[in-house]
Write an enzyme that holds these catalytic residues in place. Structure first.
Site, PDB file in Angstrom:
ATOM      1  N   CYS A 111       0.925  -1.163   0.106  1.00  0.00           N
ATOM      2  CA  CYS A 111       0.058   0.032  -0.090  1.00  0.00           C
ATOM      3  C   CYS A 111       1.089   1.222   0.003  1.00  0.00           C
ATOM      4  CB  CYS A 111      -0.906   0.053   1.368  1.00  0.00           C
ATOM      5  SG  CYS A 111      -1.977   1.566   1.338  1.00  0.00           S
ATOM      6  N   CYS A 114      -0.750   4.418   2.292  1.00  0.00           N
ATOM      7  CA  CYS A 114      -1.002   4.523   3.758  1.00  0.00           C
ATOM      8  C   CYS A 114      -0.330   2.936   4.167  1.00  0.00           C
ATOM      9  CB  CYS A 114      -2.305   4.674   4.181  1.00  0.00           C
ATOM     10  SG  CYS A 114      -3.587   3.802   3.526  1.00  0.00           S
ATOM     11  N   SER A 115      -1.286   2.112   4.594  1.00  0.00           N
ATOM     12  CA  SER A 115      -0.661   1.000   5.256  1.00  0.00           C
ATOM     13  C   SER A 115      -1.899  -0.099   5.035  1.00  0.00           C
ATOM     14  CB  SER A 115      -0.320   1.184   6.570  1.00  0.00           C
ATOM     15  OG  SER A 115      -1.512   1.761   7.611  1.00  0.00           O
ATOM     16  N   CYS A 116      -2.727  -0.258   3.920  1.00  0.00           N
ATOM     17  CA  CYS A 116      -3.648  -1.115   3.847  1.00  0.00           C
ATOM     18  C   CYS A 116      -3.452  -2.366   3.641  1.00  0.00           C
ATOM     19  CB  CYS A 116      -4.470  -0.906   2.537  1.00  0.00           C
ATOM     20  SG  CYS A 116      -5.312   0.718   2.582  1.00  0.00           S
TER      21      CYS A 116
END
Lengths: 209, 220
Positions: A111, A114-116
């Site tokens: 991702c 962000c940090s999906c």
């Protein structure tokens, strides 16, 4: 047309203590004392993510897909439903897609924005997955990044990078390791590592597992 | 918004910080921050897109210097202050103001445990027919706006091929404003490494990303 200024926020976070642990304590204390957050609900979340939701869930999905061709077909056709068959669903896994590695294809997930990450099958992401280093580099130089994880792919293997920009979440189905033909589904699940389901690793070989 | 969170392809970063046998939380406070940020969402004053936008608005140097849960802590504080759930005075004092009305948390332990397996699906039914089909060539937009978007900078202006259609999903570029929701068709678009990075691209790789219909235009 009126244009919003970029920084209309006061950056309230700058009012808090600089030490992260003290800062967290200050936030929780204020939110709890204001009746905004139930501390027992925080306890519950910490417990769930520490003990219930983690890569052991995804490993069950992968092991089943190795043993049951019909399940594998369902997983590739509609991963959300197939994963729910094993009891895993919900937050950050509402729309799952499974991608399979093969002799000529390797998949890796990121991702960049962000940090999906697919919580129901993998739990919370490791620090490296959320790091600027991984997010910046894996789309641009995936082979160099995989090399740092010890994943060396022949030049003719097609490398597919999946950038999780929406609410679709990916589960990589690693290749079943050689020598695992006689193993049970539960034994196979122990070979499936977290990294192998992100694409930054292979499933363990039976000797190593 | 063109900020530092949009990291894909940025050069100059060092080795991946791989940690063997990494714990879920490195310190107890990380779990408490996760809980606070997660549970404050139940006030429904912000959604996942506004949550992401709150982190994108951190000053770039702070964004890069903060750990993940430090960013989460800053995000929940900034959103809570912006929406009036807490005040700067309360943050500085560490306790509720004397005029603060007592509230009841919107979710308890049983409620959040029951919520997790449900989640919040982003798929929506819309009347509009999809503008593209699998196999179509599309070009990602070049120009973006100052608000929240999920079109990464490294894909802007690049030509790719639609490899799947997911129906319509909530459109983040509007959703984050908390002024009502619209949905658009969502596609997975595949770009060759060479298309994105040029002649210096590593051989034999492609990048796929989910892109909403209004990010895309037909290409040949």
């Amino acid at each position: 047309m009126t244009k919003k200024p970029h920084h209309e926020h006061t950056h309230a976070h700058s009012l808090l203590p600089p030490d992260p642990a003290l800062r967290a304590k200050a936030i929780e204390t204020l939110l709890v004392e204001k009746g905004l957050v139930d501390p027992a609900a925080i306890d519950a979340l910490v417990d769930v993510f520490s003990n219930e939701i983690g890569p052991q869930n995804g490993a069950q999905v992968v092991a089943r897909s190795w043993c049951d061709p019909d399940y594998r077909a369902r997983l590739l056709a509609d991963a959300t439903s197939a994963i729910a068959e094993l009891g895993f669903s919900g937050m950050q896994g509402e729309h799952m897609v499974a991608v399979e590695n093969a002799a000529d294809t390797h998949n890796v997930v990121v991702c960049t924005l962000c940090s999906c990450y697919p919580w129901p099958v993998l739990g919370l992401p490791p620090v490296w997955y959320k790091s600027p280093e991984y997010r910046a580099r894996v789309v641009r130089e995936p082979r160099a990044v995989l090399d740092e994880f010890g994943v060396r792919l022949p030049e003719d293997v097609e490398l597919r990078v999946w950038d999780s920009t929406a609410e679709i979440r990916y589960l990589v189905i690693p290749q079943r390791p050689a020598g695992s033909e006689a193993m049970s589904e539960a034994e196979l699940a122990a070979l499936v590592t977290r990294d192998s389901m992100i694409g930054t690793g292979f499933a363990l070989s039976p000797e190593a597992g | 918004m063109d900020s530092v969170h949009d990291l894909g392809g940025v050069e100059g970063f060092g080795p991946i910080p791989i940690e063997a046998d990494e714990p879920v939380f490195h310190a107890a406070w990380e779990g408490r921050v996760l809980g606070c940020r997660f549970l404050m969402g139940f006030w429904r004053l912000w959604n996942i897109d506004a949550n992401r936008h709150s982190l994108e608005q951190l000053p770039p140097a702070e964004y890069l210097a903060m750990s993940y849960y430090e960013k989460w802590a800053a995000g929940v504080v900034n959103l809570s202050a912006e929406k009036g759930l807490i005040t700067p005075e309360e943050l500085q004092a560490g306790h509720p103001g004397t005029d603060a009305e007592p509230r009841t948390p919107p979710v308890d332990a049983a409620g959040v445990r029951a919520f997790l397996p449900q989640g919040r699906p982003a798929a929506r039914e819309i009347d509009a027919a999809p503008g593209f089909a699998v196999g179509d060539k599309v070009r990602a937009a070049r120009n973006m706006h100052a608000g929240h978007t999920r079109l990464p900078r490294y894909l802007r202006g690049r030509v790719g091929t639609i490899i799947s259609h997911h129906g319509a999903h909530v459109f983040p570029d509007i959703s984050y404003k908390m002024e009502g929701e619209v949905a658009q068709h969502l596609y997975t678009v595949n770009f060759s490494g060479r298309e994105v990075w040029g002649d210096d691209a590593e051989p034999g790789h492609s990048i796929s990303a989910e892109l909403w219909e209004s990010y895309l235009a037909p290409a040949r």
